[in-house]
Design an enzyme around this catalytic site. Sequence first.
Site, short mmCIF file in Angstrom:
data_model
loop_
_atom_site.label_atom_id
_atom_site.label_comp_id
_atom_site.label_asym_id
_atom_site.label_seq_id
_atom_site.Cartn_x
_atom_site.Cartn_y
_atom_site.Cartn_z
N HIS A 1 0.85 -1.19 0.00
CA HIS A 1 0.00 0.00 0.00
C HIS A 1 0.89 1.25 0.00
O HIS A 1 1.98 1.25 0.58
CB HIS A 1 -0.93 0.01 1.21
CG HIS A 1 -2.09 -0.93 1.05
ND1 HIS A 1 -2.90 -1.31 2.11
CD2 HIS A 1 -2.60 -1.57 -0.04
CE1 HIS A 1 -3.85 -2.13 1.68
NE2 HIS A 1 -3.68 -2.30 0.38
N ASP B 1 1.02 4.07 1.52
CA ASP B 1 1.52 4.70 2.75
C ASP B 1 2.65 3.91 3.40
O ASP B 1 3.19 4.33 4.43
CB ASP B 1 0.38 4.93 3.75
CG ASP B 1 -0.37 3.66 4.12
OD1 ASP B 1 -0.70 2.89 3.21
OD2 ASP B 1 -0.66 3.45 5.31
N HIS B 2 3.03 2.79 2.78
CA HIS B 2 4.14 1.98 3.30
C HIS B 2 5.31 1.89 2.33
O HIS B 2 6.37 1.40 2.72
CB HIS B 2 3.65 0.58 3.66
CG HIS B 2 2.69 0.55 4.80
ND1 HIS B 2 3.03 0.14 6.07
CD2 HIS B 2 1.38 0.93 4.87
CE1 HIS B 2 1.98 0.24 6.86
NE2 HIS B 2 0.96 0.72 6.15
#
Length: 308
Positions: A63, A65-66
């Site tokens: 994802h 945000d990672h």
Amino acid sequence: MSLRVTFLGTSGAVPTTRRNTSAVFLRREGDRMLFDCGEGTQRQMMRFGTGFAVSKAFITHLHGDHILGLPGLLQTMDFNDREEPLSVYVPSGKQAELRDLIDTAAGAPSFPVHVNGVSDGQVVVDADDYEIRAFETDHDARSLGYALIEASRKGRFDRERAEELGVPVGPKFQQLHAGEAVELEDGTVVEPEQVVGDPRPGRRVVYTGDTRPTDRTVTVAENADLLIHDATFATDNADRAARTAHSTAAEAADIASRADARRLALVHISSRYAGDPSPIEREADDAFGGEAFVPEDGDTVDIPFPDE
């Protein structure tokens, strides 16, 4: 031997002015590692003085945000004339996707970047006195957590007992502590177990990334010195946590309690708590007998040995 964790990003999927997206920096003596690399991670590394000399990056899932901070970090490393290789670990089957992101956004760095697929239970790093093991988590994408597990240490040497047995101060002390029997001048043999205590446990740090609460995490985090667990929501948003495959603070605290962890760091905090994370911390405190806390970005935690 020092073991230190710096929280570079503790927000959920949306960054705030106070919290960046997911990233954790771990330093064990000379080994420097990064766990997840959300957007803006390289700036956090500059702000909090970790440096860029990481040798390994462990990605829990793909994802944005990672992972969106990885291309920029690689580009900056390249601009700084890095030559040392970087090993990046992702869930098995996701190597090509991450490589596409790197090639598209960072170009082809002049230093080697090795992207490795990892499976549940795999020992990703097998060093002399510690390992990093991957474990399956429960998110809405293929996801893994990672555990740094140190080997047991030698038991304490009982100098007083050794002297009572007639062992002279000097090299024979070292031999006994190293597990070797020694013979005294009168022919008496002293065995290591007579003067050395039971092996002492090493340290354990567990990072879940995004996940629902799972029995697998309980097993991996047993007696962990620090469990870093998804706590995106408070219990009043438990339905949303389940729907989005995240955990509440109370659920994270329950996992920590069942694992008998010593400390619990609550991360991936939803932006709705940006101004006041106290509901998250208070909820975990009520359910966990150890120390539960919501770290601020830039907070650093030293991990002592369990018997210190």
